[in-house]
Design a protein around this motif. Structure first.
Motif, PDB file in Angstrom:
ATOM      1  N   ASP A  48       0.925  -1.314   0.022  1.00 29.72           N
ATOM      2  CA  ASP A  48      -0.035  -0.145   0.059  1.00 29.72           C
ATOM      3  C   ASP A  48       0.851   1.295  -0.063  1.00 29.72           C
ATOM      4  N   ILE A  49       0.937   1.805  -1.109  1.00 33.50           N
ATOM      5  CA  ILE A  49       1.861   3.061  -0.977  1.00 33.50           C
ATOM      6  C   ILE A  49       1.037   4.294  -0.396  1.00 33.50           C
ATOM      7  N   PRO A 125      -7.805   0.019  -1.226  1.00 36.37           N
ATOM      8  CA  PRO A 125      -6.728   0.508  -2.200  1.00 36.37           C
ATOM      9  C   PRO A 125      -5.595   0.028  -1.938  1.00 36.37           C
ATOM     10  N   THR A 126      -4.927  -0.349  -3.107  1.00 38.31           N
ATOM     11  CA  THR A 126      -3.371  -0.666  -2.755  1.00 38.31           C
ATOM     12  C   THR A 126      -2.788  -0.669  -4.178  1.00 38.31           C
ATOM     13  N   ALA A 127      -1.436  -0.216  -4.156  1.00 39.29           N
ATOM     14  CA  ALA A 127      -0.786   0.020  -5.364  1.00 39.29           C
ATOM     15  C   ALA A 127      -0.229  -1.051  -6.163  1.00 39.29           C
ATOM     16  N   LEU A 128       0.632  -1.993  -5.352  1.00 47.15           N
ATOM     17  CA  LEU A 128       1.395  -3.204  -5.786  1.00 47.15           C
ATOM     18  C   LEU A 128       0.674  -4.350  -5.206  1.00 47.15           C
ATOM     19  N   ALA A 129      -0.015  -5.157  -5.844  1.00 47.32           N
ATOM     20  CA  ALA A 129      -0.449  -6.540  -5.305  1.00 47.32           C
ATOM     21  C   ALA A 129       0.157  -7.730  -5.911  1.00 47.32           C
ATOM     22  N   PRO A 130       0.194  -8.700  -5.054  1.00 42.51           N
ATOM     23  CA  PRO A 130       0.638 -10.024  -5.545  1.00 42.51           C
ATOM     24  C   PRO A 130      -0.340 -10.678  -6.756  1.00 42.51           C
ATOM     25  N   GLY A 398       5.136   9.767  12.728  1.00 42.33           N
ATOM     26  CA  GLY A 398       4.374  10.617  11.666  1.00 42.33           C
ATOM     27  C   GLY A 398       3.419   9.968  10.577  1.00 42.33           C
ATOM     28  N   TYR A 399       3.261   8.883  10.851  1.00 39.05           N
ATOM     29  CA  TYR A 399       2.195   8.021   9.883  1.00 39.05           C
ATOM     30  C   TYR A 399       1.429   7.021  10.598  1.00 39.05           C
ATOM     31  N   ASP A 400       0.060   6.831  10.182  1.00 38.01           N
ATOM     32  CA  ASP A 400      -1.010   5.779  10.930  1.00 38.01           C
ATOM     33  C   ASP A 400      -1.504   5.023   9.753  1.00 38.01           C
ATOM     34  N   PRO A 401      -0.898   3.856   9.430  1.00 40.48           N
ATOM     35  CA  PRO A 401      -1.219   3.040   8.324  1.00 40.48           C
ATOM     36  C   PRO A 401      -2.627   2.649   8.382  1.00 40.48           C
ATOM     37  N   ALA A 402      -3.256   2.369   9.505  1.00 36.96           N
ATOM     38  CA  ALA A 402      -4.626   2.091   9.582  1.00 36.96           C
ATOM     39  C   ALA A 402      -5.429   2.955   9.019  1.00 36.96           C
ATOM     40  N   VAL A 403      -5.005   4.074   9.034  1.00 39.36           N
ATOM     41  CA  VAL A 403      -5.898   5.447   8.033  1.00 39.36           C
ATOM     42  C   VAL A 403      -5.380   5.755   6.856  1.00 39.36           C
ATOM     43  N   GLY A 404      -4.041   5.845   6.784  1.00 35.91           N
ATOM     44  CA  GLY A 404      -3.507   6.291   5.690  1.00 35.91           C
ATOM     45  C   GLY A 404      -3.338   5.098   4.441  1.00 35.91           C
ATOM     46  N   LYS A 405      -3.350   3.738   4.904  1.00 40.57           N
ATOM     47  CA  LYS A 405      -2.978   2.653   4.019  1.00 40.57           C
ATOM     48  C   LYS A 405      -1.725   2.974   3.140  1.00 40.57           C
ATOM     49  N   ASP A 406      -0.818   3.159   4.000  1.00 45.01           N
ATOM     50  CA  ASP A 406       0.606   3.226   3.463  1.00 45.01           C
ATOM     51  C   ASP A 406       1.608   2.722   4.310  1.00 45.01           C
ATOM     52  N   GLY A 407       1.048   1.470   4.973  1.00 47.42           N
ATOM     53  CA  GLY A 407       1.973   0.860   5.771  1.00 47.42           C
ATOM     54  C   GLY A 407       3.331   0.306   5.271  1.00 47.42           C
ATOM     55  N   LEU A 408       3.000  -0.871   4.197  1.00 53.22           N
ATOM     56  CA  LEU A 408       4.083  -1.407   3.644  1.00 53.22           C
ATOM     57  C   LEU A 408       4.740  -0.205   2.560  1.00 53.22           C
ATOM     58  N   GLY A 409       4.017   0.585   2.062  1.00 52.77           N
ATOM     59  CA  GLY A 409       4.611   1.425   1.146  1.00 52.77           C
ATOM     60  C   GLY A 409       5.767   2.525   1.935  1.00 52.77           C
ATOM     61  N   VAL A 410       5.392   2.698   3.104  1.00 50.78           N
ATOM     62  CA  VAL A 410       6.598   3.331   3.858  1.00 50.78           C
ATOM     63  C   VAL A 410       7.640   2.383   4.532  1.00 50.78           C
ATOM     64  N   ALA A 411       7.225   1.143   4.773  1.00 55.41           N
ATOM     65  CA  ALA A 411       8.240   0.204   4.949  1.00 55.41           C
ATOM     66  C   ALA A 411       9.300   0.021   3.816  1.00 55.41           C
ATOM     67  N   LEU A 412       8.593  -0.055   2.780  1.00 52.08           N
ATOM     68  CA  LEU A 412       9.589  -0.254   1.573  1.00 52.08           C
ATOM     69  C   LEU A 412      10.489   0.998   1.255  1.00 52.08           C
ATOM     70  N   ALA A 413       9.865   2.113   1.197  1.00 51.97           N
ATOM     71  CA  ALA A 413      10.607   3.278   1.046  1.00 51.97           C
ATOM     72  C   ALA A 413      11.550   3.529   1.955  1.00 51.97           C
ATOM     73  N   THR A 414      11.395   3.449   3.355  1.00 54.52           N
ATOM     74  CA  THR A 414      12.118   3.954   4.534  1.00 54.52           C
ATOM     75  C   THR A 414      13.261   2.637   4.514  1.00 54.52           C
ATOM     76  N   GLY A 415      12.841   1.486   4.391  1.00 59.78           N
ATOM     77  CA  GLY A 415      13.671   0.104   4.449  1.00 59.78           C
ATOM     78  C   GLY A 415      14.882   0.661   3.314  1.00 59.78           C
ATOM     79  N   TYR A 416      14.286   0.848   2.192  1.00 56.95           N
ATOM     80  CA  TYR A 416      15.020   1.117   1.037  1.00 56.95           C
ATOM     81  C   TYR A 416      16.306   2.140   1.227  1.00 56.95           C
ATOM     82  N   VAL A 417      15.746   3.207   1.733  1.00 56.59           N
ATOM     83  CA  VAL A 417      16.548   4.362   2.098  1.00 56.59           C
ATOM     84  C   VAL A 417      17.563   3.973   3.039  1.00 56.59           C
TER      85      VAL A 417
END
Lengths: 426, 543
Positions: A48-49, A125-130, A398-417
């Motif tokens: 979820d980005i 809503p999700t951006a990248l799905a298996p 700074g983020y709440d994935p239950a509301v923003g639906k951005d949990g694994l997206g943030v995990a991906l981006a911040t893990g990557y950086v």
């Protein structure tokens, strides 16, 4: 066990695994330390980005790229805003390179969202799905049959079909979803969780029984089949492809129950892949503390009957938030458990609160504040103390994935950086 | 128009006790409750079935009543009583002289009290403060208020009584100084109707003053709020009381899989909109750890509060006491004839342990006024006929022996028949909808079809669904999904009920958000808001 690594990653959730993957791709020796299975199995397994903008009152976002621009403008404390959208995009590209190599491809460009059904008959809503899930978009016009089995827990096909029809009707699409409940699979336990059923179906004979039952339920109007996510764990999308090919009908999975098969599958496949590429893993180990000493990070491990130390040039904290126990709250304070980093929202447990649970939650927003390279900021004392320490994933503020639906997206981006910084910054 | 001899107002322990008593004596009766049964104080207490020992010094009359009723309920209400036994513990720093006075007072009240060596107490209850000075055993027990109230109504219904929930009494009709009926509204449909009756028994507990006013009568009820904490396991296996003058935070009661610590005592204006403040939570934890060291470090599932309705004979003249404990816990029976209304009786005060006695005396008075001569049978007639050995054997085809045994005890013969009927038709309904409290789909189906309910919380009270460690995280979606799958809900209602249920569970842990309970709350949000993208308000998702 080797005791000295270029990079030590604490935590085997998505942010930790991605940081390990990135650092390893950068040619570094990497060790991942993990207490348990990681909380990836508590997610849908979709990246979820960004699904909902703050203050949008639950409206599903479809234009992710536009949404990210807007988010960066209105919410400067969000991790995406700190990283910058170019790096968010780079992390998506990294994902799209890694997953085919893992043998578990994901669909989607990252710029727009799928609208996928949930086990409660709502849409997500999700951006990248298996590949096993991406075919379930509710805007698809195909006549959709949701299938259930009497012995499967946490799965109510009629609720899903009727719920999605209700949403489709609101959009003027017309109800095209129906459901069928099949008898218990022969040979299976009278009560199966989705994970148990996935294990059951990893046996070829059992899968045959499943396919035979599904074939009988197909009607001329069935354009695709919606199944609970139960099509095996260890073999990635192989069972899914087999079912689709044998039935000659498109199939998609919907995650159900806790843990989810799609989350568990992603975690196991990524770990297996990283191990093949030489990343070291040590599970079931608690980290007592981490300190920078003599130009390196010394991580104290609590092993049965003894303590041990591993050292690393750089340290990535991907220990999770309050759910994953990277943060712990007592009755007065929240603290970061490994390095004792300052926590934004530290005093929340002792304060009066009004949060209903439905909106952005101050506890979910609490965490460690970092700069654009995932380095903790506002630390007191000697800056040398936190040199080459990077924080990723739910430990961040700074983020709440239950509301923003951005949990694994943030995990991906911040893990990557974080992984990138750990691999490159000298 | 519906007619009856007696209309009972209030669906708590007292009201349902009166209904049962009337029914067993052959008096036609209807009960009206504005919410679900046991909505008020009958479910908002620690669940202690008093031995009387707590009142021995201050209120010997109450102590004697408790002693007698304790013995009766252990006999007739085995389905709702967990006969844990109780301990009174003298801690260092508490007045040792009080312990001697208390012991003597217990003996005077006829309470079976027995001192045991400290070492024995600590081996029985290893979590107790090891510095304890003296320990006494008493016949305290744990009682399930929900189950008790439902069993009362079940028994009454078996003898022809009717009970209407979500039925609010709007007006008591008085003609020529005599009660002739009541106007009631069915809150589910909004329809108003009249019930004609000869007598009204006001058993509305904390709402009794409001009900009396419907007939133009004044009744002064003091409301004293008590807050309680629910721990996620049985901190002790017996009721534990601190041996001192009754005060805050000095009782721990094991309840099924959890334990409850209580209470506080705070004067409040009325029974509505109660919650525990963070200060009360902190105070309870501070006091509780005297009894069980480290209690404040243990996981608290939720806090809740109830109101003790305390009747004041003098009509509430003078100051309102700072501590509700100063007011006697004996109950009062008020015949409103002296205020010019014949046929209206209020029964108020007391405590859950003595509900049956209160009901008996109220019913005695009604029977005198009705000139109906029939003896009370509630002390001898078993509340819920027990499961048979054959039923337990049948259950074991679906569940393990310990689970079967527990289910059989909880449900009793009649409900078990229904449950076994469902299981024989649909064996797969053995699946647990709530694993914490071991509630199977068949039980959910029977409660949902066999009783009138409005909220998912009502089914929770009938089954204990969602009362355990997960506080509904796993079972709420399962229950809603199955009820929908079985055609018992439409989509809008399914969503509304789920949102409401989560709201209620979350409200209860609002003041205990730290440690594992905070994790659980965030995990529950992750399941519902994130994984299921379940939205309470904007359920069109902007589509």
């Amino acid at each position: 066990m080797i005791m000295d690594y270029d990079v030590i990653v604490i935590g085997a959730g998505l942010s930790g695994l991605i940081a390990a993957a990135r650092a390893s791709a950068g040619g570094r020796s990497v060790l991942v330390l993990a207490r348990g299975q990681g909380v990836l199995a508590l997610t849908t397994g979709c990246i979820d980005i960004l699904g909902c903008l703050p203050g949008s009152e639950g409206r599903c976002l479809t234009d992710v790229a536009g949404g990210l621009q807007r988010l960066a403008a209105i919410d400067p404390d969000h991790p995406y805003a700190k990283i910058g959208l170019d790096l968010v995009q780079e992390s998506i590209e990294f994902w799209q390179q890694v997953m085919p190599a893992v043998g578990y491809p994901y669909c989607g460009s990252g710029a727009v969202n799928y609208l996928l059904p949930t086990a409660l008959g709502t849409v997500r809503p999700t951006a990248l799905a298996p590949a096993t899930m991406a075919g379930g978009d509710i805007r698809n016009e195909a006549g959709t049959l949701v299938v259930g089995w009497l012995n499967l827990l946490d799965w109510h096909p009629k609720l899903i079909a009727d719920g999605i029809n209700d949403l489709r009707n609101r959009r003027g699409l017309g109800g095209a979803w129906s459901s069928v409940m099949l008898d218990a699979l022969p040979g299976a336990a009278p009560e199966l969780t989705p994970v148990m059923m996935a294990r059951f179906l990893e046996n070829a004979q059992h899968l045959e029984l499943l396919i035979a039952g599904l074939r009988k339920s197909l009607t001329p109007g069935t354009g695709r089949l919606g199944l609970p996510a139960v099509l095996g764990i260890d073999e990635g999308a192989a069972l899914f492809r087999q079912v689709e090919t044998r039935l000659g009908c498109p199939v998609f999975e919907i995650p159900a129950g806790q843990p989810t098969v799609t989350g568990l599958r992603l975690a196991q496949l990524l770990i297996k892949f990283l191990k093949q590429y030489g990343v070291g893993f040590r599970f079931n180990v608690s980290v007592l503390s981490a300190e920078r000493r003599n130009g390196a990070w010394q991580v104290m491990l609590d092993l049965p009957g003894r303590a041990a130390v591993v050292t690393g040039g750089a340290l990535v904290l991907a220990t999770g938030g309050l759910i994953g126990r990277g943060l712990e709250a007592d009755r007065t304070q929240i603290r970061e458990c490994v390095a004792g980093l300052p926590v934004a929202g530290r005093d929340l447990p002792g304060q009066a609160r009004e949060a209903s649970g439905w909106g952005r939650d101050p506890f979910a927003m609490a965490g460690v504040v970092v700069d654009g390279r995932m380095r903790p900021v506002a630390t007191d004392g000697d800056p040398e103390q936190y040199r080459r320490l990077f924080v990723a994933g739910s430990t961040l503020a700074g983020y709440d994935p239950a509301v923003g639906k951005d949990g694994l997206g943030v995990a991906l981006a911040t893990g990557y950086v974080a992984g990138n910084a750990a691999a490159t910054e000298g | 128009m519906e007619k009856t001899d007696v209309l009972v107002i209030g669906g708590g322990a007292t009201g349902t006790g009166v209904l049962r008593d009337l029914a067993l004596r052959g008096v036609d009766a209807i009960l009206a409750e504005q919410q679900d049964l046991a909505y008020g104080t009958s479910s908002r207490f620690h669940g202690l079935l008093h031995s009387g020992a707590r009142y021995a010094v201050n209120d010997p009359e109450s102590a004697r009543e408790c002693r007698q009723e304790n013995a009766i309920l252990k006999r007739i209400a085995r389905c709702c009583v967990d006969d844990t036994g109780g301990l009174f513990v003298l801690l260092p720093g508490d007045d040792p002289g009080y312990a001697d006075d208390w012991f003597a007072a217990c003996l005077r009240a006829g309470i079976a009290v027995q001192e045991i060596p400290a070492a024995e107490a600590l081996s029985l209850e290893p979590n107790l403060n090891p510095a304890l000075k003296r320990v006494f055993r008493v016949p305290d027990a744990s009682i399930d208020g929900f189950a008790l109230v439902w069993a009362n109504v079940g028994s009454a219904a078996g003898h022809g009584a009717r009970a209407y929930t979500y039925t609010r009494v709007d007006r008591i009709i008085v003609r020529d100084g005599t009660v002739s009926g009541a106007l009631v509204t069915d809150l589910r449909t909004g329809e108003q109707r009249q019930i004609e009756c000869r007598f009204i028994v006001n058993a509305a507990g904390a709402w009794a003053g409001q009900v009396a006013r419907l007939a133009g009568c004044e009744l002064k009820i003091l409301a004293s709020k008590g807050s309680l904490l629910v721990f996620n396991h049985r901190v002790t296996n017996r009721v534990v009381n601190r041996l001192r003058r009754p005060g805050d935070g000095d009782i721990i009661v094991p309840q099924d899989t959890v334990a409850i610590l209580g209470t506080t005592s705070v004067p409040v204006d009325g029974p509505e909109h109660l919650g525990s403040s963070r200060a009360e939570v902190d105070q309870l934890l501070l006091l509780g750890r005297d009894l069980v060291p480290g209690l404040d470090e243990r996981r608290v599932l939720r806090s809740f509060a109830g109101v003790r309705p305390l009747y004041q004979e003098n009509g509430g003249e003078g100051q309102r006491p700072q501590d509700g404990r100063a007011v006697a816990r004996q109950f009062a029976l008020v015949d409103h004839e002296r205020q010019g209304v014949r046929g209206l009786i209020t029964v108020v005060g007391g405590k859950l342990t003595t509900f049956r006695l209160m009901a008996e005396q109220a019913t005695n008075l009604v029977c005198v006024l009705l000139e109906h001569d029939a003896p009370c049978r509630t002390a001898v007639e078993v509340l819920l006929p027990e499961a048979t050995a054959a039923q337990v054997r049948q259950l074991q085809r679906y569940f393990s022996p310990p689970v079967s045994q527990k289910m059989a005890e909880r449900l009793g013969r009649a409900d078990l028949d229904q449950l076994l009927g469902i299981l024989s038709r649909n064996g797969w309904k053995r699946q647990f909808v709530c694993e914490c409290e071991q509630v199977c789909l068949a039980e959910l189906e029977w409660r949902a079809t066999g009783s009138s309910w409005l909220r998912l919380g009502d089914l929770r009270c009938r089954t204990r669904l969602g009362m355990g460690t997960c506080q509904g995280t796993i079972c709420a979606a399962r229950a809603i999904g199955q009820l929908y799958q079985d055609g018992m809900l439409d989509l809008g209602r399914a969503r509304r009920l789920l949102g409401e249920f989560l709201d209620e569970r979350w409200k209860g842990n609002q003041e205990v958000l730290w440690g594992d309970q905070l994790r659980e709350r965030l995990y529950a949000r992750n399941v519902y808001l994130n994984l299921h993208n379940f939205q309470k308000e904007a359920d069109d998702y902007g589509l």
